[in-house]
Design a protein around this motif. Structure first.
Motif, mmCIF file in Angstrom:
data_model
loop_
_atom_site.group_PDB
_atom_site.id
_atom_site.type_symbol
_atom_site.label_atom_id
_atom_site.label_comp_id
_atom_site.label_asym_id
_atom_site.label_seq_id
_atom_site.Cartn_x
_atom_site.Cartn_y
_atom_site.Cartn_z
ATOM 1 N N VAL A 195 0.879 -1.171 0.000
ATOM 2 C CA VAL A 195 0.000 0.000 0.000
ATOM 3 C C VAL A 195 0.908 1.210 0.000
ATOM 4 O O VAL A 195 1.778 1.340 0.866
ATOM 5 N N ASP A 225 -0.944 -5.794 -9.624
ATOM 6 C CA ASP A 225 -2.234 -5.543 -8.976
ATOM 7 C C ASP A 225 -2.183 -5.797 -7.474
ATOM 8 O O ASP A 225 -3.198 -5.744 -6.788
ATOM 9 N N VAL A 228 -1.420 -1.061 -4.193
ATOM 10 C CA VAL A 228 -2.548 -0.135 -4.121
ATOM 11 C C VAL A 228 -2.029 1.263 -3.816
ATOM 12 O O VAL A 228 -1.166 1.447 -2.966
ATOM 13 N N GLU A 229 -2.588 2.212 -4.523
ATOM 14 C CA GLU A 229 -2.172 3.592 -4.336
ATOM 15 C C GLU A 229 -3.256 4.309 -3.536
ATOM 16 O O GLU A 229 -4.447 4.115 -3.792
ATOM 17 N N ALA A 230 -2.848 5.143 -2.597
ATOM 18 C CA ALA A 230 -3.831 5.871 -1.783
ATOM 19 C C ALA A 230 -3.221 7.172 -1.299
ATOM 20 O O ALA A 230 -2.055 7.462 -1.562
ATOM 21 N N GLY A 240 -6.534 2.383 1.600
ATOM 22 C CA GLY A 240 -5.700 1.588 0.710
ATOM 23 C C GLY A 240 -5.694 0.114 1.108
ATOM 24 O O GLY A 240 -5.781 -0.780 0.265
ATOM 25 N N GLU A 243 -8.853 -1.623 0.233
ATOM 26 C CA GLU A 243 -8.906 -1.971 -1.175
ATOM 27 C C GLU A 243 -8.022 -3.167 -1.495
ATOM 28 O O GLU A 243 -8.412 -4.073 -2.241
ATOM 29 N N LEU A 244 -6.825 -3.175 -0.905
ATOM 30 C CA LEU A 244 -5.926 -4.289 -1.165
ATOM 31 C C LEU A 244 -6.564 -5.616 -0.746
ATOM 32 O O LEU A 244 -6.541 -6.602 -1.488
ATOM 33 N N ARG A 247 -9.382 -6.519 -3.153
ATOM 34 C CA ARG A 247 -8.846 -6.972 -4.443
ATOM 35 C C ARG A 247 -8.350 -8.408 -4.368
ATOM 36 O O ARG A 247 -8.652 -9.241 -5.218
#
Lengths: 345, 345
Positions: A195, A225, A228-230, A240, A243-244, A247
């Motif tokens: 992240v 993938d 994760v960018e945040a 972030g 989301e990771l 995903r």
DNA sequence: AAGTTCTAGGAAAACGCTTACCTTGTGACC
DNA sequence: GGTCACAAGGTAAGCGTTTTCCTAGAACTT
């Protein structure tokens, strides 16, 4: 309120001591010229009695430069910057320099604005810490402003921005992340995620690339993938990590070790992991970067990469004072601090 | 390195624009005097083209005061102070003021020294935050220096020092601790302990007394030997908690709830509790004060008393700019934030 | 049309220092 | 004992602004 009193001036001290202002100046400030013992003593005593304080601005106008270091940073409330600031203030104090400070609040426009103000002040040096929200290094305008300042005899020290035409205190982000990857592999990590703050930023890019390099050196890869960018903040870390996790679950891909590119974000990420019903350490190994003081007080204590931030600050000041004609470079080593958040697995 | 270039001066701009320096000054800076549209525009354009930047020191000398706020605090690396500093910088930026900052590193001598330097600068205001290591309020020397500054037309704003002859941003420590006591009683606390920084300091004394008052209002008392004094730092918190636990055990006295007078210390205290083989929350309820950002990220999340520090900083600047003739007072309310470190018992 | 008040520009005096240059007095040197 | 060098004090010219006066013309009065 008492009638507004005027400040005592050098001229008044000189008159009271029965000497010229030139002599008074030399006695109190000590120039290259000598003043006889007795006169100097008398002047100093008079100054003391009258409560004289030099007028710094007047001195600055007369001498052309002010005994000041200007510091530009993104956000002083961020422990990363406040640790650097603390070092800078320590270094400045050692060198009898004042510190003026401004926060860009992560806005390029403000950064430029503050730089203008700084230049108006004719400080001995301008120290730029981080501004980690500029693409690549600096915006052209910022670079231009810094260059213009340098051309009028000022010294520019940049902290942590990778290659730079100016003096540089170069924090070894890449190497630190690389060593971290090795350490996490040694602890048995096998499925990695990252992240990160915006990857267009040098700092984050370096840390990600270093991590990837470290994995690669041992024959591991980091899926694109799995990055994760945040936002580069605590809340960004939270989002972030959410989301990771989502995903990876969507993909049915395993995940046992996450590297978050800053401790602040990592703290948020830890909360996200728990809110997700998982445990930091047992389920997911979590490592940050910066080794902020509180990494050892959270539970589980957080593995991180130590940057000697206080020293970075002090070094920046010393570098600013150095007389070197060439832009100097100083590589500041980072090192891994393993803690309970990354147990042997 | 390029030959050192000189700065563009107002005089040069004036000559280039074909006007007097007086007019140029009025056009660029806008005094009470008007300048005709066309000339003003021409001067501004010329200034722009030449890359003119006003010399702040010269302006300060001419006008007698610098567009600056000076901030004196103990240690910028402490999140308490950095949050305040952040607010101050925000407020200063709103008011188009620069910030010069110095850390006393908790030394009275240094504090005095910095104050001298500040005075030399003729800032619009001096803001003193905390200096929580001075006995009572300030040392006489510090007070004298501040008073002398005020008499030459400067404004002094003190943050958090209880009664003060100067402008005051008064953080409601006593009331916050009192409310915290109530809240902890509501959660079933019965046997209380306190780990505090030096009790000779106003801040700590207020917090302890408020806590005691809160307990007393519900018929509880706080034993004198249940109060441990330690360094006002994370490590101090660790040591202080160690001692409190040892003392209680020696006496065979029960202990279920501990109030630590600052979050920084509380973080250390939490570690001490764990190192002692106890659990924070289940065995010992633990509450801090200040509600530093990370209180919610440690595990268990730490109960604390919120001080709107950022607002405190901004208020300090606004107060510094106020034209009030009387020393102003602003009471900043605090409030309890209950978290998992103080579960219902 | 003559006086009066504004208006907007400029000259020059601050602001509080430093420092280049000048002056005077001292001792060294031969 | 005269020349020199040097040491140590003073004079005054800056440093880059702002601001107080001046001044000349324009715009009103009557």
């Amino acid at each position: 309120m008492a009638a507004q009193q005027r400040q005592v001036t050098l001229t008044e001290v000189a008159r009271a001591a029965g000497v010229s202002t030139a002599t008074a100046s030399r006695a109190i400030n000590g120039s290259s010229r000598r003043v006889s013992e007795d006169i100097a003593a008398r002047v100093k005593r008079t100054a003391e009695e009258l409560g004289y304080l030099p007028n710094l601005s007047a001195q600055t106008v007369a001498k052309g430069a002010s005994p000041t270091v200007a510091v530009l940073l993104s956000d002083i409330a961020d422990p990363y910057f406040s640790a650097i600031a603390s070092g800078i203030m320590a270094g400045a104090s050692e060198a009898a320099l004042m510190v003026t400070m401004a926060a860009s609040e992560r806005s390029g426009a403000r950064e430029l604005q503050m730089l203008r103000t700084f230049r108006s002040q004719h400080p001995r040096a301008i120290i730029v810490a981080g501004s980690r929200d500029e693409e690549n290094t600096h915006s052209p305008e910022v670079t231009a402003a810094l260059r213009a300042y340098a051309e009028t005899g000022g010294r520019v020290v940049v902290i942590s921005q990778g290659p730079s035409p100016f003096d540089l205190v170069d924090i070894q982000n890449h190497d630190g992340a690389r060593k971290l990857a090795h350490a996490l592999l040694d602890r048995g990590g096998a499925h990695f995620g990252v992240v990160s703050g915006r990857v267009t930023l040098h700092t984050n890019a370096d840390r990600i690339n270093g991590f990837r390099t470290g994995l690669a050196e041992r024959g591991h890869t980091l899926a694109d993938d799995a990055i994760v960018e945040a936002e580069f903040t605590r809340d960004g870390g939270y989002v972030g990590m959410q989301e990771l996790l989502a995903r990876r679950e969507d993909l049915g891909a395993p995940l046992d070790t996450v590297f978050v590119t800053s401790d602040m974000m990592a703290f948020g990420a830890a909360t996200a992991i728990r809110d997700h019903g998982l445990s930091v350490g047992a389920d997911i190994s979590l490592a940050g970067f910066d080794n902020v003081g509180l990494t050892q007080d959270v539970t589980p204590a957080m593995t991180s990469v130590e940057i000697p931030l206080h020293e970075v600050g002090r070094s920046a000041v010393r570098m600013a004072l150095g007389s070197g004609t060439e832009p100097a470079h100083l590589a500041v080593q980072t090192h891994v601090v393993l803690r309970a958040s990354t147990p042997q697995r």
